[in-house]
Motif scaffolding. Sequence first.
Motif, PDB file in Angstrom:
ATOM      1  N   PHE A 152     -10.691  -1.065   1.572  1.00  0.00           N
ATOM      2  CA  PHE A 152     -10.328  -1.263   0.157  1.00  0.00           C
ATOM      3  C   PHE A 152     -11.266  -2.220  -0.564  1.00  0.00           C
ATOM      4  O   PHE A 152     -11.029  -2.578  -1.712  1.00  0.00           O
ATOM      5  N   PHE A 212      -7.679  -2.674   6.185  1.00  0.00           N
ATOM      6  CA  PHE A 212      -7.254  -2.259   4.849  1.00  0.00           C
ATOM      7  C   PHE A 212      -6.904  -3.535   4.066  1.00  0.00           C
ATOM      8  O   PHE A 212      -7.676  -4.483   4.078  1.00  0.00           O
ATOM      9  N   ASP A 268      -1.445   7.943  11.109  1.00  0.00           N
ATOM     10  CA  ASP A 268      -2.269   7.302  10.093  1.00  0.00           C
ATOM     11  C   ASP A 268      -3.433   6.561  10.754  1.00  0.00           C
ATOM     12  O   ASP A 268      -3.247   5.873  11.757  1.00  0.00           O
ATOM     13  N   VAL A 269      -4.622   6.691  10.179  1.00  0.00           N
ATOM     14  CA  VAL A 269      -5.823   5.996  10.689  1.00  0.00           C
ATOM     15  C   VAL A 269      -5.929   6.158  12.220  1.00  0.00           C
ATOM     16  O   VAL A 269      -6.139   5.194  12.961  1.00  0.00           O
ATOM     17  N   GLN A 316      -1.991  -5.814   5.467  1.00  0.00           N
ATOM     18  CA  GLN A 316      -1.911  -4.818   6.546  1.00  0.00           C
ATOM     19  C   GLN A 316      -2.720  -5.282   7.767  1.00  0.00           C
ATOM     20  O   GLN A 316      -3.784  -4.730   8.071  1.00  0.00           O
ATOM     21  N   TYR A 365       2.401   2.352   3.332  1.00  0.00           N
ATOM     22  CA  TYR A 365       1.537   2.354   4.523  1.00  0.00           C
ATOM     23  C   TYR A 365       1.387   0.929   5.079  1.00  0.00           C
ATOM     24  O   TYR A 365       0.449   0.624   5.794  1.00  0.00           O
ATOM     25  N   ARG A 416       2.466  12.633  11.962  1.00  0.00           N
ATOM     26  CA  ARG A 416       1.114  12.503  11.419  1.00  0.00           C
ATOM     27  C   ARG A 416       0.710  11.064  11.721  1.00  0.00           C
ATOM     28  O   ARG A 416       1.473  10.128  11.468  1.00  0.00           O
ATOM     29  N   GLU A 440      -4.843  11.775  11.427  1.00  0.00           N
ATOM     30  CA  GLU A 440      -5.686  11.479  10.279  1.00  0.00           C
ATOM     31  C   GLU A 440      -6.883  10.739  10.853  1.00  0.00           C
ATOM     32  O   GLU A 440      -6.858   9.533  11.055  1.00  0.00           O
ATOM     33  N   HIS A 497      -3.161  12.473  -0.828  1.00  0.00           N
ATOM     34  CA  HIS A 497      -2.831  11.330  -1.681  1.00  0.00           C
ATOM     35  C   HIS A 497      -3.927  10.268  -1.710  1.00  0.00           C
ATOM     36  O   HIS A 497      -3.740   9.225  -2.334  1.00  0.00           O
ATOM     37  N   ASP A 498      -5.033  10.496  -1.014  1.00  0.00           N
ATOM     38  CA  ASP A 498      -6.116   9.507  -0.972  1.00  0.00           C
ATOM     39  C   ASP A 498      -7.375   9.971  -1.696  1.00  0.00           C
ATOM     40  O   ASP A 498      -8.336   9.206  -1.795  1.00  0.00           O
ATOM     41  N   ARG A 540      -6.493   5.261  -6.087  1.00  0.00           N
ATOM     42  CA  ARG A 540      -5.999   6.603  -5.801  1.00  0.00           C
ATOM     43  C   ARG A 540      -4.761   6.984  -6.594  1.00  0.00           C
ATOM     44  O   ARG A 540      -4.130   7.996  -6.301  1.00  0.00           O
ATOM     45  N   ARG A 552      -1.611  10.582  -7.552  1.00  0.00           N
ATOM     46  CA  ARG A 552      -0.240  10.272  -7.116  1.00  0.00           C
ATOM     47  C   ARG A 552       0.752  10.301  -8.276  1.00  0.00           C
ATOM     48  O   ARG A 552       1.870   9.796  -8.147  1.00  0.00           O
ATOM     49  N   VAL A 574       2.425   4.836  11.351  1.00  0.00           N
ATOM     50  CA  VAL A 574       1.307   3.972  10.930  1.00  0.00           C
ATOM     51  C   VAL A 574       1.045   2.939  12.035  1.00  0.00           C
ATOM     52  O   VAL A 574       1.577   1.828  11.990  1.00  0.00           O
ATOM     53  N   ASP A 609       0.855  -1.192   0.000  1.00  0.00           N
ATOM     54  CA  ASP A 609       0.000   0.000   0.000  1.00  0.00           C
ATOM     55  C   ASP A 609       0.894   1.247   0.000  1.00  0.00           C
ATOM     56  O   ASP A 609       0.752   2.134   0.835  1.00  0.00           O
ATOM     57  N   HIS A 663      -1.929  -0.704  11.870  1.00  0.00           N
ATOM     58  CA  HIS A 663      -1.592  -2.012  11.309  1.00  0.00           C
ATOM     59  C   HIS A 663      -0.113  -2.034  10.971  1.00  0.00           C
ATOM     60  O   HIS A 663       0.499  -0.990  10.771  1.00  0.00           O
TER      61      HIS A 663
HETATM   62  C1  GLC Z   1      -4.453   6.226   5.435  1.00  0.00           C
HETATM   63  C2  GLC Z   1      -3.497   6.627   4.352  1.00  0.00           C
HETATM   64  C3  GLC Z   1      -3.773   5.793   3.147  1.00  0.00           C
HETATM   65  C4  GLC Z   1      -3.557   4.340   3.500  1.00  0.00           C
HETATM   66  C5  GLC Z   1      -4.407   3.951   4.704  1.00  0.00           C
HETATM   67  C6  GLC Z   1      -3.973   2.644   5.281  1.00  0.00           C
HETATM   68  O1  GLC Z   1      -5.766   6.509   5.144  1.00  0.00           O
HETATM   69  O2  GLC Z   1      -3.590   7.996   4.121  1.00  0.00           O
HETATM   70  O3  GLC Z   1      -2.987   6.150   2.051  1.00  0.00           O
HETATM   71  O4  GLC Z   1      -3.934   3.535   2.429  1.00  0.00           O
HETATM   72  O5  GLC Z   1      -4.274   4.883   5.746  1.00  0.00           O
HETATM   73  O6  GLC Z   1      -2.742   2.776   5.914  1.00  0.00           O
END
Ligand code: GLC
Length: 522
Positions: free
Chosen positions: A143, A161, A197-198, A165, A61, A195, A256, A317-318, A386, A390, A98, A58, A101
């Motif tokens: 996804f 996801f 993630d999730v 992951q 990520y 930052r 996020e 980027h999403d 996405r 990108r 991150v 991913d 996961h």
């Molecule tokens: C967040 C990221 C995204 C990624 C997802 C899983 O939403 O911005 O790009 O796919 O987390 O890590």
Amino acid sequence: MSWWHSAVIYQVYVRSFADGNGDGVGDLAGVRDRLGHLVDLGVDALWITPFYTSPMADGGYDVADYRAVDPLFGDLAEAEALIADAHRLGLRVIVDIVPNHTSAQHPWFVEALSAGPGSRARERYIFRDGVGDRPPNDWESVFGGPAWTRVPDGQWYLHLFDPAQPDLNWRNPEVHAEFADVLRFWLDRGVDGVRIDVAHGMVKADGLPDAGRTGQSALLGSAELPYFDQDGVHEIYREWRKILDSYPGERIGLAEAWAPSAGRLALYLRPDELHQAFNFHYVKAEWSAAQFRTVIEESLDAVARVGAPCTWVLSNHDIVRHVTRYGGGETGLRRARAAALLTLALPGSVYVYQGEELGLPEVTDLPDEVLADPQWRRSGYTERGRDGCRVPIPWSGGEPPFGFGASSWLPQPADWARLTVAAQRPDPESTLSLYRAALRLRRELPAAPLRWAETGPDVLAFHRGTGFTCTVNFGSAPVTMPRPGRLLLTSTARSEFGGTGRTVTLPPDSAAWWTEPAPSPS
Ligand code: GLC
């Protein structure tokens, strides 16, 4: 005021920013080479998306080692040099963590698979027995498809996801300890923030109850789900805030978080939790004065209750790039430029996604065979994913890869020749010049709250203090209103702004910044 209350933070999606070693994929050396662009643009900080060791299921990520740099992107020395270079240039650096996961190739998950049911290693993830032949519950992956995958011994593991992951078990103290250490690892290397993630996903509802409906990923950020935005996540951020505060300087945590309302989102920003959260409600507003006014008011109200700054974001980027979301083509670009002036005039902190300063549109015609986003595969080849936002940045030259590197991992449209940094830099009318001017002037805006001026239905106008007004005409027809002062900056040619001495005619899909005392409230 703290730096993060008003900072403009530039998002570097590292795979697509600049390729320093000529393999077609952006890397940390490429970011170092191009830091001058960020200084020239006038941003305060950069947020770099994950560059850690990863099988890239991913785009990074899916992290296999949180303390090492993937060879695709460079090495740890390069990351340290990048942080040092940025600091020397006056830019702060935010890295991506991150924690929801890991990669399926993380040593913990490899161990969990071989250790078997009931083991301590499985307790780091969310393994369960199924219901007969079916997964433990009805949760769906963001996804596409079920959020559970079965392993050969019959148990299932959760992955909100991709199956590559696996979700961590944040009820396990070992997971807390590991991530506290990862945070320290990067803070020790001088980063100014993380930052997360999730950030809304780490804690799941007790007993993992069914969501009770299908089409769950479409509900992200608008409805309650048993695996997102659970109250328990806030405990984690209280722990992390203590770690951030234990370092010198102001190190920030930025969430996020997809929460169902601006009020729920503000909970992440309580004084003992995180500093900022992306305002995805703003991203979801369609191009209309009413929708933007509502989301701006709700966002400001919600953060005021917890004493945090608001943030504003148009693209990342999403999501589909906003030039395209607002209609595409000339109209989309015109609106995107107006949206930039609106966004940069609001009180708070702003995120700029790489390429939006060039007015890049979404690339909607990437050939199937180049698509790399797991969403494409997981949706059974129905959602293209996405990759369209990108596509690597066009820096210079008349043909692809436009100075990105020797090649580019996703093809760039040939007509991006006119959108390169080199082509736009000398052109005073370009989108790049608009962003540069706005970022320069923004530093002098009064640090005052926003005060709305009453206008017709298609127009938003607001004052900041007594010397600054921003007007936006969302409509497709010109609108005449009392002239708010002297023009400072316009999103479209100044000659389009007509009117008499006392009135101004705002062209369609346009924004303007005005100076000089605005009328005092009566
Ligand atoms: C967040 C990221 C995204 C990624 C997802 C899983 O939403 O911005 O790009 O796919 O987390 O890590």
